[in-house]
Design an enzyme around this catalytic site. Structure first.
Site, PDB file in Angstrom:
ATOM      1  N   LYS A   1      17.919  -1.758 -42.519  1.00  0.00           N
ATOM      2  CA  LYS A   1      18.318  -2.678 -41.443  1.00  0.00           C
ATOM      3  C   LYS A   1      19.550  -2.153 -40.699  1.00  0.00           C
ATOM      4  O   LYS A   1      19.576  -2.103 -39.480  1.00  0.00           O
ATOM      5  CB  LYS A   1      18.639  -4.080 -42.004  1.00  0.00           C
ATOM      6  CG  LYS A   1      17.486  -4.756 -42.725  1.00  0.00           C
ATOM      7  CD  LYS A   1      17.848  -6.160 -43.184  1.00  0.00           C
ATOM      8  CE  LYS A   1      18.946  -6.217 -44.231  1.00  0.00           C
ATOM      9  NZ  LYS A   1      18.623  -5.535 -45.502  1.00  0.00           N
TER      10      LYS A   1
ATOM     11  N   ARG B   1      19.800 -15.412 -43.427  1.00  0.00           N
ATOM     12  CA  ARG B   1      19.248 -15.057 -44.731  1.00  0.00           C
ATOM     13  C   ARG B   1      18.681 -16.261 -45.460  1.00  0.00           C
ATOM     14  O   ARG B   1      18.185 -16.111 -46.572  1.00  0.00           O
ATOM     15  CB  ARG B   1      20.366 -14.464 -45.576  1.00  0.00           C
ATOM     16  CG  ARG B   1      20.193 -12.978 -45.872  1.00  0.00           C
ATOM     17  CD  ARG B   1      21.427 -12.575 -46.626  1.00  0.00           C
ATOM     18  NE  ARG B   1      21.273 -11.352 -47.343  1.00  0.00           N
ATOM     19  CZ  ARG B   1      21.707 -10.180 -46.902  1.00  0.00           C
ATOM     20  NH1 ARG B   1      22.222 -10.061 -45.710  1.00  0.00           N
ATOM     21  NH2 ARG B   1      21.598  -9.124 -47.671  1.00  0.00           N
TER      22      ARG B   1
ATOM     23  N   ARG C   1      22.676   5.953 -51.462  1.00  0.00           N
ATOM     24  CA  ARG C   1      23.487   5.671 -50.260  1.00  0.00           C
ATOM     25  C   ARG C   1      24.973   5.971 -50.498  1.00  0.00           C
ATOM     26  O   ARG C   1      25.535   5.620 -51.524  1.00  0.00           O
ATOM     27  CB  ARG C   1      23.340   4.205 -49.860  1.00  0.00           C
ATOM     28  CG  ARG C   1      24.353   3.783 -48.789  1.00  0.00           C
ATOM     29  CD  ARG C   1      24.074   2.441 -48.190  1.00  0.00           C
ATOM     30  NE  ARG C   1      23.872   1.408 -49.171  1.00  0.00           N
ATOM     31  CZ  ARG C   1      23.283   0.245 -48.900  1.00  0.00           C
ATOM     32  NH1 ARG C   1      22.842  -0.003 -47.694  1.00  0.00           N
ATOM     33  NH2 ARG C   1      23.148  -0.653 -49.829  1.00  0.00           N
TER      34      ARG C   1
ATOM     35  N   ARG D   1      28.771   1.695 -52.790  1.00  0.00           N
ATOM     36  CA  ARG D   1      29.105   0.272 -52.828  1.00  0.00           C
ATOM     37  C   ARG D   1      28.985  -0.283 -54.245  1.00  0.00           C
ATOM     38  O   ARG D   1      28.068   0.063 -54.975  1.00  0.00           O
ATOM     39  CB  ARG D   1      28.142  -0.498 -51.895  1.00  0.00           C
ATOM     40  CG  ARG D   1      28.580  -0.478 -50.466  1.00  0.00           C
ATOM     41  CD  ARG D   1      27.550  -0.970 -49.486  1.00  0.00           C
ATOM     42  NE  ARG D   1      26.815  -2.157 -49.851  1.00  0.00           N
ATOM     43  CZ  ARG D   1      25.869  -2.708 -49.071  1.00  0.00           C
ATOM     44  NH1 ARG D   1      25.589  -2.175 -47.904  1.00  0.00           N
ATOM     45  NH2 ARG D   1      25.229  -3.774 -49.464  1.00  0.00           N
TER      46      ARG D   1
ATOM     47  N   ARG E   1      19.852  -8.551 -56.198  1.00  0.00           N
ATOM     48  CA  ARG E   1      19.789  -8.733 -54.739  1.00  0.00           C
ATOM     49  C   ARG E   1      18.338  -8.835 -54.272  1.00  0.00           C
ATOM     50  O   ARG E   1      18.021  -9.613 -53.378  1.00  0.00           O
ATOM     51  CB  ARG E   1      20.499  -7.574 -54.025  1.00  0.00           C
ATOM     52  CG  ARG E   1      22.017  -7.719 -54.056  1.00  0.00           C
ATOM     53  CD  ARG E   1      22.732  -6.413 -53.762  1.00  0.00           C
ATOM     54  NE  ARG E   1      22.394  -5.836 -52.487  1.00  0.00           N
ATOM     55  CZ  ARG E   1      22.588  -4.562 -52.171  1.00  0.00           C
ATOM     56  NH1 ARG E   1      23.117  -3.725 -53.061  1.00  0.00           N
ATOM     57  NH2 ARG E   1      22.257  -4.104 -50.986  1.00  0.00           N
TER      58      ARG E   1
HETATM   59  P1  AP5 Z   1      20.660   0.879 -44.852  1.00  0.00           P
HETATM   60  O1  AP5 Z   1      20.385   1.029 -43.392  1.00  0.00           O
HETATM   61  O2  AP5 Z   1      22.062   0.876 -45.298  1.00  0.00           O
HETATM   62  O3  AP5 Z   1      19.848  -0.379 -45.425  1.00  0.00           O
HETATM   63  P2  AP5 Z   1      20.107  -1.941 -45.283  1.00  0.00           P
HETATM   64  O4  AP5 Z   1      18.787  -2.607 -45.161  1.00  0.00           O
HETATM   65  O5  AP5 Z   1      21.111  -2.221 -44.205  1.00  0.00           O
HETATM   66  O6  AP5 Z   1      20.697  -2.193 -46.721  1.00  0.00           O
HETATM   67  P3  AP5 Z   1      21.834  -3.143 -47.283  1.00  0.00           P
HETATM   68  O7  AP5 Z   1      21.926  -2.840 -48.730  1.00  0.00           O
HETATM   69  O8  AP5 Z   1      23.111  -3.029 -46.487  1.00  0.00           O
HETATM   70  O9  AP5 Z   1      21.220  -4.538 -47.044  1.00  0.00           O
HETATM   71  P4  AP5 Z   1      21.537  -5.807 -47.778  1.00  0.00           P
HETATM   72  O10 AP5 Z   1      20.813  -6.805 -46.942  1.00  0.00           O
HETATM   73  O11 AP5 Z   1      21.254  -5.866 -49.211  1.00  0.00           O
HETATM   74  O12 AP5 Z   1      23.138  -5.838 -47.744  1.00  0.00           O
HETATM   75  P5  AP5 Z   1      24.193  -6.477 -46.743  1.00  0.00           P
HETATM   76  O13 AP5 Z   1      25.225  -5.481 -46.504  1.00  0.00           O
HETATM   77  O14 AP5 Z   1      23.523  -7.136 -45.591  1.00  0.00           O
HETATM   78  O15 AP5 Z   1      19.838   2.043 -45.604  1.00  0.00           O
HETATM   79  C1  AP5 Z   1      19.923   2.211 -47.002  1.00  0.00           C
HETATM   80  C2  AP5 Z   1      19.942   3.724 -47.336  1.00  0.00           C
HETATM   81  O16 AP5 Z   1      18.679   4.282 -46.989  1.00  0.00           O
HETATM   82  C3  AP5 Z   1      20.995   4.527 -46.575  1.00  0.00           C
HETATM   83  O17 AP5 Z   1      21.498   5.527 -47.407  1.00  0.00           O
HETATM   84  C4  AP5 Z   1      20.213   5.142 -45.400  1.00  0.00           C
HETATM   85  O18 AP5 Z   1      20.761   6.381 -44.997  1.00  0.00           O
HETATM   86  C5  AP5 Z   1      18.830   5.304 -46.008  1.00  0.00           C
HETATM   87  N1  AP5 Z   1      17.732   5.105 -45.056  1.00  0.00           N
HETATM   88  C6  AP5 Z   1      17.637   4.132 -44.128  1.00  0.00           C
HETATM   89  N2  AP5 Z   1      16.449   4.210 -43.480  1.00  0.00           N
HETATM   90  C7  AP5 Z   1      15.787   5.255 -44.037  1.00  0.00           C
HETATM   91  C8  AP5 Z   1      14.507   5.839 -43.783  1.00  0.00           C
HETATM   92  N3  AP5 Z   1      13.666   5.347 -42.862  1.00  0.00           N
HETATM   93  N4  AP5 Z   1      14.126   6.910 -44.561  1.00  0.00           N
HETATM   94  C9  AP5 Z   1      14.967   7.398 -45.520  1.00  0.00           C
HETATM   95  N5  AP5 Z   1      16.198   6.891 -45.779  1.00  0.00           N
HETATM   96  C10 AP5 Z   1      16.603   5.818 -45.045  1.00  0.00           C
HETATM   97  O19 AP5 Z   1      24.762  -7.655 -47.659  1.00  0.00           O
HETATM   98  C11 AP5 Z   1      25.526  -7.396 -48.804  1.00  0.00           C
HETATM   99  C12 AP5 Z   1      25.865  -8.715 -49.491  1.00  0.00           C
HETATM  100  O20 AP5 Z   1      26.634  -9.555 -48.602  1.00  0.00           O
HETATM  101  C13 AP5 Z   1      24.670  -9.600 -49.879  1.00  0.00           C
HETATM  102  O21 AP5 Z   1      24.121  -9.225 -51.129  1.00  0.00           O
HETATM  103  C14 AP5 Z   1      25.315 -10.985 -49.910  1.00  0.00           C
HETATM  104  O22 AP5 Z   1      26.079 -11.150 -51.069  1.00  0.00           O
HETATM  105  C15 AP5 Z   1      26.278 -10.918 -48.731  1.00  0.00           C
HETATM  106  N6  AP5 Z   1      25.642 -11.360 -47.483  1.00  0.00           N
HETATM  107  C16 AP5 Z   1      25.382 -10.580 -46.391  1.00  0.00           C
HETATM  108  N7  AP5 Z   1      24.818 -11.313 -45.434  1.00  0.00           N
HETATM  109  C17 AP5 Z   1      24.711 -12.578 -45.906  1.00  0.00           C
HETATM  110  C18 AP5 Z   1      24.190 -13.788 -45.369  1.00  0.00           C
HETATM  111  N8  AP5 Z   1      23.647 -13.836 -44.141  1.00  0.00           N
HETATM  112  N9  AP5 Z   1      24.238 -14.888 -46.132  1.00  0.00           N
HETATM  113  C19 AP5 Z   1      24.784 -14.872 -47.375  1.00  0.00           C
HETATM  114  N10 AP5 Z   1      25.293 -13.756 -47.942  1.00  0.00           N
HETATM  115  C20 AP5 Z   1      25.256 -12.612 -47.219  1.00  0.00           C
END
Ligand code: AP5
Length: 216
Positions: free
Chosen positions: A15, A90, A129, A162, A173
């Site tokens: 994402k 979410r 990552r 992270r 998660r």
């Molecule tokens: P990346 O692009 O970083 O993936 P992502 O989907 O953004 O992953 P996240 O882990 O950041 O998502 P998440 O939803 O769990 O965490 P968030 O930070 O939102 O890609 C991942 C890896 O793959 C990278 O190394 C990249 O280079 C690689 N890659 C990408 N695309 C690729 C491809 N096509 N091919 C090969 N490699 C690829 O949230 C973290 C925490 O915050 C949550 O757990 C929660 O506690 C809190 N939180 C966040 N938002 C909310 C909300 N709205 N409500 C409540 N709590 C929340």
């Protein structure tokens, strides 16, 4: 009329990677709830102290706290043309709150891009990552490695893994995603806004699929 895109999908599906590219190509603000929380944790703000324990356990931050943070973020000037939401909403409560916020701008969510991949792909992506300490630039040790190990190509800062990317937290998660966020697939499908994209392809191909979904 501002344009709003939601990127939906499980942890590690890409994402953030895609939201960054789409925000640059479409000149829209990139709003990542996860990045906003991490920034607050790094700066030890009141919000950061409050949310840290939820994030470290792989749990969602309570809706009220998250919604207030996003409401503040979308009222900033860089969101005038619209925004790409990454990781928000979410829960159905957050999705309802977003619709309400956008109504105030006489607008709505225009597109929901739902990126999918199998759990094994998510685990491989998250465990490889590396993120830059200074500005959150993202690398993958296998799929998009930095030129120099442990150092960001763009700003030279240290790369780190992270805390919530530990294998047991990632499993939590994913479970939380299935229980609390997956209902949004139906929520947006029923509203005719959802487009599903195969996230298992390489980054450039996924971007291509997303851009052609947006054109429609
Ligand atoms: P990346 O692009 O970083 O993936 P992502 O989907 O953004 O992953 P996240 O882990 O950041 O998502 P998440 O939803 O769990 O965490 P968030 O930070 O939102 O890609 C991942 C890896 O793959 C990278 O190394 C990249 O280079 C690689 N890659 C990408 N695309 C690729 C491809 N096509 N091919 C090969 N490699 C690829 O949230 C973290 C925490 O915050 C949550 O757990 C929660 O506690 C809190 N939180 C966040 N938002 C909310 C909300 N709205 N409500 C409540 N709590 C929340």
């Amino acid at each position: 009329m501002p344009f709003y895109i939601v990127i939906l999908g499980p942890p590690g599906v890409g994402k953030g990677t895609q939201a960054k590219i789409l925000s640059e190509t479409n000149k829209l603000a990139h709003i990542s709830s996860g990045d906003l929380f991490r920034e607050n944790i790094k700066n030890q703000t009141e919000l950061g102290i409050l949310v840290r324990s939820f994030i470290d356990k792989g749990e969602l931050v309570p809706d009220g706290v998250t919604i207030a943070m996003i409401k503040d973020r979308i009222s900033r000037p860089d969101c005038e043309a619209g925004a790409i939401f990454d990781g928000f909403p979410r829960t159905p409560v957050q999705a309802d709150a977003l619709e309400k916020m956008l109504t105030e701008f006489k607008s709505q969510v225009d597109n929901v891009l739902y990126i999918t991949a199998a759990e094994s792909v998510l685990v491989e992506r998250v465990s490889g990552r590396w993120t830059c300490r200074a500005n959150g630039h993202v690398y993958h040790e296998k799929f998009s490695p930095p030129k120099e190990t442990g150092k960001c190509d763009i700003d030279g800062s240290e790369l780190y893994q992270r805390d919530d990317d530990k294998i047991e937290t990632v499993a939590r998660r994913i479970k939380v995603y299935l229980e609390q966020t997956a209902p949004l697939i139906d929520y947006y499908h029923q509203r005719g806004k959802l487009v599903e994209i195969d996230g298992t392809k390489p980054v450039e191909k996924v971007t291509e699929l997303l851009l052609s979904a947006l054109k429609k």
